[in-house]
Write a protein that holds these residues in place. Structure first.
Motif, mmCIF file in Angstrom:
data_model
loop_
_atom_site.group_PDB
_atom_site.id
_atom_site.type_symbol
_atom_site.label_atom_id
_atom_site.label_comp_id
_atom_site.label_asym_id
_atom_site.label_seq_id
_atom_site.Cartn_x
_atom_site.Cartn_y
_atom_site.Cartn_z
ATOM 1 N N GLU A 90 0.833 -1.208 0.000
ATOM 2 C CA GLU A 90 0.000 0.000 0.000
ATOM 3 C C GLU A 90 0.864 1.253 0.000
ATOM 4 N N GLU A 91 1.971 1.231 0.743
ATOM 5 C CA GLU A 91 2.894 2.369 0.756
ATOM 6 C C GLU A 91 3.574 2.528 -0.598
ATOM 7 N N LYS A 93 2.325 1.665 -3.473
ATOM 8 C CA LYS A 93 1.285 2.171 -4.380
ATOM 9 C C LYS A 93 1.074 3.667 -4.165
ATOM 10 N N ARG A 94 1.038 4.083 -2.907
ATOM 11 C CA ARG A 94 0.831 5.493 -2.592
ATOM 12 C C ARG A 94 1.988 6.328 -3.150
ATOM 13 N N ARG A 95 3.200 5.864 -2.920
ATOM 14 C CA ARG A 95 4.371 6.636 -3.369
ATOM 15 C C ARG A 95 4.484 6.673 -4.893
ATOM 16 N N VAL A 96 4.171 5.580 -5.548
ATOM 17 C CA VAL A 96 4.202 5.577 -7.012
ATOM 18 C C VAL A 96 3.134 6.527 -7.540
ATOM 19 N N GLY A 97 1.993 6.569 -6.861
ATOM 20 C CA GLY A 97 0.931 7.496 -7.268
ATOM 21 C C GLY A 97 1.330 8.953 -7.155
ATOM 22 N N GLU A 98 2.302 9.242 -6.309
ATOM 23 C CA GLU A 98 2.778 10.618 -6.127
ATOM 24 C C GLU A 98 3.802 11.030 -7.178
#
Length: 99
Positions: A90-91, A93-98
């Motif tokens: 999940e982390e 995914k969040r960082r790639v989304g940024e």
């Protein structure tokens, strides 16, 4: 690919769990029967059984693989490890989304 190794390892781990589930449902069970039921090559079944045995989850008997007595502790460890992996994913995914 940055996550190629992680993808491969997760697929192998999933196979181990699928084999474990089948052992639990059909114990005692041997490599040939597992291979037939899961439609997987015998060498992959053999490897998964070896990993599960080394992890203290199953044991080999003359009749086939069985869940080892006291394996519930190992199941709980697996669940905790999976929770940690999910948090990490999940982390990621969040960082790639940024980006």
């Amino acid at each position: 690919m940055v996550l190629k190794k992680l993808k491969q390892e997760s697929e192998i781990a999933l196979r181990h769990i699928i084999v474990l589930q089948e052992v639990q449902k059909n114990q005692p069970i041997g490599i040939f029967k597992l291979s037939e039921l899961l439609n997987m090559p015998k060498h992959r079944i053999r490897y998964s059984l070896r990993v599960l045995e080394q992890s203290g989850i199953i044991e080999a008997t003359q009749y086939g693989a069985v869940i080892k007595e006291g394996a519930e502790k190992e199941f709980e460890k697996l669940k905790k490890e999976i929770d940690t992996i999910i948090k990490n994913i999940e982390e990621l995914k969040r960082r790639v989304g940024e980006i």
